[in-house]
Scaffold this motif. Structure first.
Motif, PDB file in Angstrom:
ATOM      1  N   HIS A 171       0.971  -1.368   0.046  1.00  0.00           N
ATOM      2  CA  HIS A 171       0.273  -0.114   0.204  1.00  0.00           C
ATOM      3  C   HIS A 171       0.538   1.033   0.094  1.00  0.00           C
ATOM      4  CE1 HIS A 171       0.481  -1.073   3.954  1.00  0.00           C
ATOM      5  NE2 HIS A 171      -0.362  -2.693   3.208  1.00  0.00           N
ATOM      6  N   ASP A 172       1.904   1.208   0.410  1.00  0.00           N
ATOM      7  CA  ASP A 172       2.994   2.775   0.141  1.00  0.00           C
ATOM      8  C   ASP A 172       3.964   2.484  -0.538  1.00  0.00           C
ATOM      9  OD1 ASP A 172       2.132   2.839   2.899  1.00  0.00           O
ATOM     10  OD2 ASP A 172       3.814   1.613   3.708  1.00  0.00           O
ATOM     11  N   TYR A 173       3.238   1.406  -1.613  1.00  0.00           N
ATOM     12  CA  TYR A 173       3.946   1.732  -3.302  1.00  0.00           C
ATOM     13  C   TYR A 173       3.504   2.538  -4.126  1.00  0.00           C
ATOM     14  CZ  TYR A 173       7.868  -1.191  -1.567  1.00  0.00           C
ATOM     15  OH  TYR A 173       8.922  -2.377  -0.871  1.00  0.00           O
ATOM     16  N   GLU A 174       4.943   2.947  -4.393  1.00  0.00           N
ATOM     17  CA  GLU A 174       3.913   4.063  -6.186  1.00  0.00           C
ATOM     18  C   GLU A 174       4.146   3.470  -7.061  1.00  0.00           C
ATOM     19  OE1 GLU A 174       5.754   8.326  -6.135  1.00  0.00           O
ATOM     20  OE2 GLU A 174       4.148   8.457  -4.012  1.00  0.00           O
ATOM     21  N   PHE A 175       3.342   2.867  -8.060  1.00  0.00           N
ATOM     22  CA  PHE A 175       4.121   2.070  -9.625  1.00  0.00           C
ATOM     23  C   PHE A 175       3.883   3.031 -10.577  1.00  0.00           C
ATOM     24  CE2 PHE A 175       1.976  -0.723  -6.804  1.00  0.00           C
ATOM     25  CZ  PHE A 175       2.432  -1.949  -6.812  1.00  0.00           C
ATOM     26  N   ARG A 176       4.457   2.546 -11.445  1.00  0.00           N
ATOM     27  CA  ARG A 176       4.758   4.092 -12.605  1.00  0.00           C
ATOM     28  C   ARG A 176       4.042   2.951 -13.543  1.00  0.00           C
ATOM     29  NH1 ARG A 176       9.487   2.582 -10.194  1.00  0.00           N
ATOM     30  NH2 ARG A 176      11.010   4.668  -8.851  1.00  0.00           N
ATOM     31  N   SER A 177       3.190   2.141 -13.452  1.00  0.00           N
ATOM     32  CA  SER A 177       3.378   1.250 -14.702  1.00  0.00           C
ATOM     33  C   SER A 177       1.625   0.794 -14.745  1.00  0.00           C
ATOM     34  CB  SER A 177       4.249   0.239 -15.291  1.00  0.00           C
ATOM     35  OG  SER A 177       3.949  -0.860 -14.730  1.00  0.00           O
ATOM     36  N   GLU A 178       0.623  -0.274 -15.377  1.00  0.00           N
ATOM     37  CA  GLU A 178      -0.151  -0.419 -15.501  1.00  0.00           C
ATOM     38  C   GLU A 178       0.582  -2.087 -15.074  1.00  0.00           C
ATOM     39  OE1 GLU A 178      -3.283   1.669 -18.103  1.00  0.00           O
ATOM     40  OE2 GLU A 178      -1.377   1.826 -19.028  1.00  0.00           O
ATOM     41  N   THR A 179       1.310  -2.595 -15.187  1.00  0.00           N
ATOM     42  CA  THR A 179       1.336  -3.858 -15.664  1.00  0.00           C
ATOM     43  C   THR A 179       1.583  -4.740 -14.526  1.00  0.00           C
ATOM     44  OG1 THR A 179       3.822  -3.200 -14.991  1.00  0.00           O
ATOM     45  CG2 THR A 179       3.453  -3.103 -17.369  1.00  0.00           C
ATOM     46  N   ASP A 180       1.150  -6.244 -14.098  1.00  0.00           N
ATOM     47  CA  ASP A 180       1.138  -6.802 -12.825  1.00  0.00           C
ATOM     48  C   ASP A 180       2.792  -7.172 -12.655  1.00  0.00           C
ATOM     49  OD1 ASP A 180       1.122  -7.712 -15.077  1.00  0.00           O
ATOM     50  OD2 ASP A 180       0.579  -9.884 -14.934  1.00  0.00           O
ATOM     51  N   THR A 181       3.652  -7.160 -13.612  1.00  0.00           N
ATOM     52  CA  THR A 181       5.122  -7.253 -13.430  1.00  0.00           C
ATOM     53  C   THR A 181       5.615  -6.019 -12.310  1.00  0.00           C
ATOM     54  OG1 THR A 181       4.954  -7.710 -15.326  1.00  0.00           O
ATOM     55  CG2 THR A 181       7.493  -7.459 -14.464  1.00  0.00           C
ATOM     56  N   GLU A 182       5.015  -5.012 -12.107  1.00  0.00           N
ATOM     57  CA  GLU A 182       6.032  -3.474 -11.177  1.00  0.00           C
ATOM     58  C   GLU A 182       5.724  -4.585 -10.028  1.00  0.00           C
ATOM     59  OE1 GLU A 182       4.659  -0.172 -12.278  1.00  0.00           O
ATOM     60  OE2 GLU A 182       5.524   0.536 -10.551  1.00  0.00           O
ATOM     61  N   VAL A 183       4.033  -5.018 -10.141  1.00  0.00           N
ATOM     62  CA  VAL A 183       4.091  -5.704  -8.019  1.00  0.00           C
ATOM     63  C   VAL A 183       5.362  -6.946  -8.194  1.00  0.00           C
ATOM     64  CG1 VAL A 183       2.149  -7.652  -7.010  1.00  0.00           C
ATOM     65  CG2 VAL A 183       1.899  -5.330  -8.639  1.00  0.00           C
ATOM     66  N   ILE A 184       5.739  -7.091  -8.340  1.00  0.00           N
ATOM     67  CA  ILE A 184       6.773  -8.711  -8.736  1.00  0.00           C
ATOM     68  C   ILE A 184       7.822  -7.729  -8.013  1.00  0.00           C
ATOM     69  CG2 ILE A 184       8.054 -10.780  -8.978  1.00  0.00           C
ATOM     70  CD1 ILE A 184       5.842 -10.711 -11.239  1.00  0.00           C
ATOM     71  N   VAL A 185       8.525  -7.012  -8.502  1.00  0.00           N
ATOM     72  CA  VAL A 185       9.754  -5.919  -8.761  1.00  0.00           C
ATOM     73  C   VAL A 185       9.661  -5.597  -6.896  1.00  0.00           C
ATOM     74  CG1 VAL A 185       9.191  -3.909  -9.339  1.00  0.00           C
ATOM     75  CG2 VAL A 185      11.374  -5.615  -9.489  1.00  0.00           C
TER      76      VAL A 185
END
Ligand code: AGP
Length: 600
Positions: free
Chosen positions: A116-130
């Protein structure tokens, strides 16, 4: 579909990765990217964008002595094809970089629970993994953080991960998406397909699902180790030499791979004959025959072109082997299983051997204890390895997204399988297949004539192929070929169905192409074509010498009626090819499509 390549070694890593990505271009993609360690600036650099791999190379500077890189070609699943969604992806603090092939089904739940504290730069599911790796690596080692992350993931994934604090290591994970390791004295290369290793590896290794791999430089050596998901070291898998023919990967003077592959079809049939010839007969091995002992029904599962081959396979099983058969689209069967007879055998057909829809089916039916046989063009593929037995179609690497030679290879092997299982069918397959190969050659040689026919006939935005029986199944494949590489809306129809609805779409000059290879339904299909002509359609007939009449446009040499699909499909492939050529579209890499559909 998405392709990944990673390298650590003495060669220029960015070159190995970019050349590898180029080799994977045939799989289909809409954006690509690379992250490499730049020793001149002592930092990792990422270049990525929509468009071709060549742009990635030409628009950027790569110092000669870069030794570690990971790269990706993306076929959009989560989020449109744009710069932000293109891989590699960084974790929020930019400590970790990742490329991913596959789909994470529970990425939303994981974000909600852990990030919940993370900001995401893309719409991909991949960014969740990293970001999960980053989060967990705050308290545990990187490899433990990777293991903890994958223990939470639902879905399919082949991953390459870099920790930017470590310039000598790549982490990799494989589960349900393809990933292999290549090795040479100079370095280690990782990739979704062995083709990515050409020129950069002497050997390759296949990986099992749930493998966690570390690849690293230790002094001046480059080594890899494989672990399971709880961290236990696994022995190295069998080593395979990179001895396949690299000539296959060139266009051999043809303007496009598709035309080269269409032209290779007679050779593919002859190659299959030589591989399956035993005592002057075409046969499968006794072990495979034994799988069908007392079988009540065969279930054929496949997708796309391979599904169309499967439809003809049903005719072969029923007419030649006298075994009842059903054919299902893999993505339908996977989640809507019919009532299955207890003594059933499953035949899974796939050029690539990597189609995720089919793999889902394989897992289901294996779990239920059914016997499984795969028919593929890639003997090292997932389906070839995971089915109880496999039959190779020996078509050689198929690069064009539009499948051609694999289709005839699948048909030929299905015919051999059915003939091997038959008790007393009179079909002399050696003789009939040899004749078919000659007839195939004959039509390939007349391709310039087909180009003329295309220029006179295939106009406008719609087109229909019609046929009855086995010709109907060829009509489905013919329509798929035309639509996938010309973007002309094309339907393949059972000829008798035209009047039950589709006829409403027939107007002046809409091409209606009839495939007529079967004597007993010759007149019926011709009547249906007349009905279309009465509505001013532009008719075109593909027939065999013994079914031809009057001014049929394309008349092919006679072959055994059960082998007619090997021949009648060729003019249809050429029609698609030449129409696409005249339209100036990207024939080998049609828009939105992937060669290997590794996500469900
Ligand atoms: C065929 O021209 C297609 N590109 C596609 O339908 C393909 O046949 C399908 O995706 C199945 O692939 P497979 O044979 O590798 O499983």
């Amino acid at each position: 579909m998405c392709g990944i390549v990673g390298y650590i070694g003495q060669e220029k890593a960015s070159d190995v990765v970019i050349k590898g990505l180029e080799r994977l271009e045939y799989r289909g993609y809409d954006s690509c990217g690379i992250t490499f360690y730049n020793p001149e600036e002592s930092k990792f650099i990422t270049n990525k964008d929509t468009g071709r791999v060549a742009k990635l190379l030409n628009d950027n500077h790569y110092p000669d002595n870069n030794h570690l890189a990971i790269g990706h070609t993306r076929w959009a699943t989560h989020g449109v094809a744009n710069h932000q969604n293109t891989h590699p992806h960084y974790s929020m603090s930019e400590r970790f970089v990742i490329v991913h092939n596959g789909v994470i089904d529970n990425h939303k739940e994981l974000t909600f629970k852990y990030l919940h504290d993370y900001e995401f730069r893309s719409e991909t599911d991949t960014e969740v993994i990293v970001n999960l790796i980053e989060e967990f690596a705050k308290k545990i080692s990187v490899v433990e953080a990777i293991r903890k992350t994958i223990s939470l993931l639902d879905g399919s994934y082949a991953l390459l991960v870099i920790d930017t604090n470590d310039t000598d290591r790549i982490y990799a994970v494989k589960n349900k998406s393809p990933l292999l390791i290549g090795e040479s004295d100079k370095g280690i290369v990782l990739g979704s397909d062995v083709l990515a290793f050409v020129n950069y590896a002497d050997y390759y290794y296949l990986l099992e699902d749930n493998s966690v791999i570390t690849v690293e430089r230790i002094k001046d050596k480059f080594v890899f180790e494989i672990f399971d998901t709880i961290g236990l070291k696994i022995g190295k898998p069998e080593k395979h030499p990179m001895d396949f023919v690299t000539d296959e990967l060139d266009k051999a003077g043809f303007e496009h791979y598709m035309l080269k592959e269409i032209s290779e079809q007679p050779t593919v049939v002859r190659k299959i004959m030589s591989e399956y010839m035993v005592d002057n007969k075409l046969r499968v091995s006794p072990d495979i025959k034994a799988m069908f002992h007392q079988v009540e029904r065969v279930y054929i599962l496949a997708a796309g072109t391979s599904y169309h081959a499967g439809l003809i396979g049903k005719i072969y099983f029923e007419e030649i082997a006298k075994i009842p058969a059903e054919v299902f689209i893999a993505s339908e069967f996977a989640y809507n299983e019919p009532l299955i007879e207890p003594k059933s055998v499953f035949v899974l057909i796939s050029q690539s051997g990597e189609t995720a829809d089919l793999r889902a089916c394989l897992m289901n039916v294996k779990e239920q204890g059914f016997k499984t046989l795969s028919i593929t063009n890639v003997p090292t593929s997932t389906l070839a390895r995971e089915a109880d037995a496999t039959l190779n179609i020996y078509a050689g690497t198929e690069i064009a997204v539009a499948s051609t030679k694999a289709y005839v290879g699948e048909l030929a092997v299905l015919a051999i399988l059915a003939r091997s299982l038959s008790i007393q069918h009179s079909l002399d397959l050696v003789y009939e297949m040899s004749r078919a190969a000659v007839a195939m050659e004959n039509i390939v040689d007349k391709r310039d004539y087909i180009h003329e026919v295309v220029q006179q006939t295939i106009k406008g935005e719609h087109c229909f192929y019609i046929g009855r029986g086995i010709d109907y199944f060829v009509a489905l494949e013919a329509a798929l070929k035309l639509k996938e590489i010309t973007y002309i809306h094309t339907d393949g129809l059972a000829a008798g169905e035209l009047k039950h609805g589709p006829m409403a779409l027939i107007e002046k000059d809409v091409p209606v192409i009839a495939i007529i290879s079967q004597d007993h339904i010759n007149n019926n299909t011709r009547s249906n074509l007349e009905e279309a002509k009465a509505r001013e359609a532009k008719p075109l007939v593909i027939s065999l010498e013994n079914t031809s009449k009057g001014n049929d446009d394309i008349v092919l040499m006679d072959v055994h009626r059960l082998l007619s699909p090997l021949i009648t499909i060729i003019p249809a492939q050429l029609i698609a090819y030449y129409k696409a050529l005249d339209l100036g579209v990207d024939i080998d890499k049609p828009r939105n499509l992937a060669k290997s559909a590794t996500v469900e």
